[in-house]
Design a protein around this motif. Structure first.
Motif, mmCIF file in Angstrom:
data_model
loop_
_atom_site.group_PDB
_atom_site.id
_atom_site.type_symbol
_atom_site.label_atom_id
_atom_site.label_comp_id
_atom_site.label_asym_id
_atom_site.label_seq_id
_atom_site.Cartn_x
_atom_site.Cartn_y
_atom_site.Cartn_z
ATOM 1 N N VAL A 1 -10.626 -1.356 14.347
ATOM 2 C CA VAL A 1 -10.499 -0.753 13.025
ATOM 3 C C VAL A 1 -11.114 -1.697 12.001
ATOM 4 O O VAL A 1 -10.893 -2.908 12.058
ATOM 5 C CB VAL A 1 -9.005 -0.525 12.673
ATOM 6 N N GLU A 2 -11.882 -1.129 11.081
ATOM 7 C CA GLU A 2 -12.422 -1.915 9.970
ATOM 8 C C GLU A 2 -12.222 -1.105 8.702
ATOM 9 O O GLU A 2 -12.589 0.066 8.637
ATOM 10 C CB GLU A 2 -13.904 -2.216 10.180
ATOM 11 N N SER A 3 -11.611 -1.727 7.703
ATOM 12 C CA SER A 3 -11.337 -1.023 6.451
ATOM 13 C C SER A 3 -12.522 -1.113 5.512
ATOM 14 O O SER A 3 -13.433 -1.918 5.704
ATOM 15 C CB SER A 3 -10.115 -1.639 5.768
ATOM 16 N N ARG B 1 -11.447 -7.010 3.223
ATOM 17 C CA ARG B 1 -11.659 -6.031 4.295
ATOM 18 C C ARG B 1 -10.786 -6.450 5.467
ATOM 19 O O ARG B 1 -10.669 -7.636 5.762
ATOM 20 C CB ARG B 1 -13.105 -6.027 4.770
ATOM 21 N N PHE B 2 -10.221 -5.473 6.139
ATOM 22 C CA PHE B 2 -9.422 -5.733 7.329
ATOM 23 C C PHE B 2 -10.253 -5.456 8.574
ATOM 24 O O PHE B 2 -10.972 -4.453 8.628
ATOM 25 C CB PHE B 2 -8.181 -4.819 7.365
ATOM 26 N N HIS B 3 -10.124 -6.336 9.552
ATOM 27 C CA HIS B 3 -10.721 -6.152 10.865
ATOM 28 C C HIS B 3 -9.561 -6.267 11.851
ATOM 29 O O HIS B 3 -8.857 -7.282 11.864
ATOM 30 C CB HIS B 3 -11.763 -7.239 11.152
ATOM 31 N N ASP C 1 -10.624 -3.297 -0.089
ATOM 32 C CA ASP C 1 -9.371 -3.110 -0.805
ATOM 33 C C ASP C 1 -9.204 -4.251 -1.799
ATOM 34 O O ASP C 1 -9.898 -5.262 -1.713
ATOM 35 C CB ASP C 1 -8.180 -3.114 0.156
ATOM 36 N N TYR D 1 0.834 -1.196 0.000
ATOM 37 C CA TYR D 1 0.000 0.000 0.000
ATOM 38 C C TYR D 1 0.871 1.250 0.000
ATOM 39 O O TYR D 1 1.900 1.304 0.662
ATOM 40 C CB TYR D 1 -0.874 0.039 1.258
ATOM 41 N N GLN E 1 -5.580 0.368 -2.249
ATOM 42 C CA GLN E 1 -6.618 0.858 -1.365
ATOM 43 C C GLN E 1 -7.814 1.142 -2.260
ATOM 44 O O GLN E 1 -7.744 1.983 -3.149
ATOM 45 C CB GLN E 1 -6.159 2.116 -0.641
#
Length: 131
Positions: free
Chosen positions: A95-97, A83-85, A100, A35, A118
């Motif tokens: 945090v939750e994205s 998605r990131f958790h 991506d 990223y 991203q």
């Protein structure tokens, strides 16, 4: 096994906490284009550089899971929509994205290249796919 299945297995290993199994999926000479918005991400060459960077990155998180929302296979490329958790180690902040895209190139059952985006638009356009 399909390229998409191999990519999925890599994320599953990561989410089980088996980072070694996830790293084993990477070719020893992988080109990792991280990223642009994460410090020190940049371009990494080789499994060992990726492993070292990931270890430093993970130090900030108590938990970090990657939810694969979709895998799109196009020849030897796989677009993984994710998605990131996460849970911050020091802060305890959750945090939750957004979604991506990780564009993987898979050959001989190994990830030989990955580029992390991203969002999704540039990734899909770059692989000849579009939304």
């Amino acid at each position: 096994m399909s390229a998409a299945d191999l990519v999925r297995r890599g994320y599953e290993a990561w989410n089980r906490g088996d980072v070694e199994a996830a790293i084993e999926f990477l070719d020893p000479d992988i080109r990792w284009e991280g990223y642009t918005h994460i410090p020190e991400s940049g371009t990494l060459n080789g499994r060992e550089e990726v492993k070292t960077w990931l270890a430093r990155f993970l130090e900030a998180w108590e938990e970090l899971d990657i939810e694969v929302t979709e895998l799109i296979e196009n020849g030897d490329q796989v677009v993984a929509l994710v998605r990131f958790h996460a849970l911050g180690k020091e802060s305890g902040v959750e945090v939750e994205s957004g979604v991506d895209a990780h564009v993987w190139t898979v050959r001989d059952e190994k990830g030989v290249a990955v580029k992390l985006y991203q969002g999704t638009r540039e990734a899909l356009e770059g692989t000849g796919l579009s939304t």
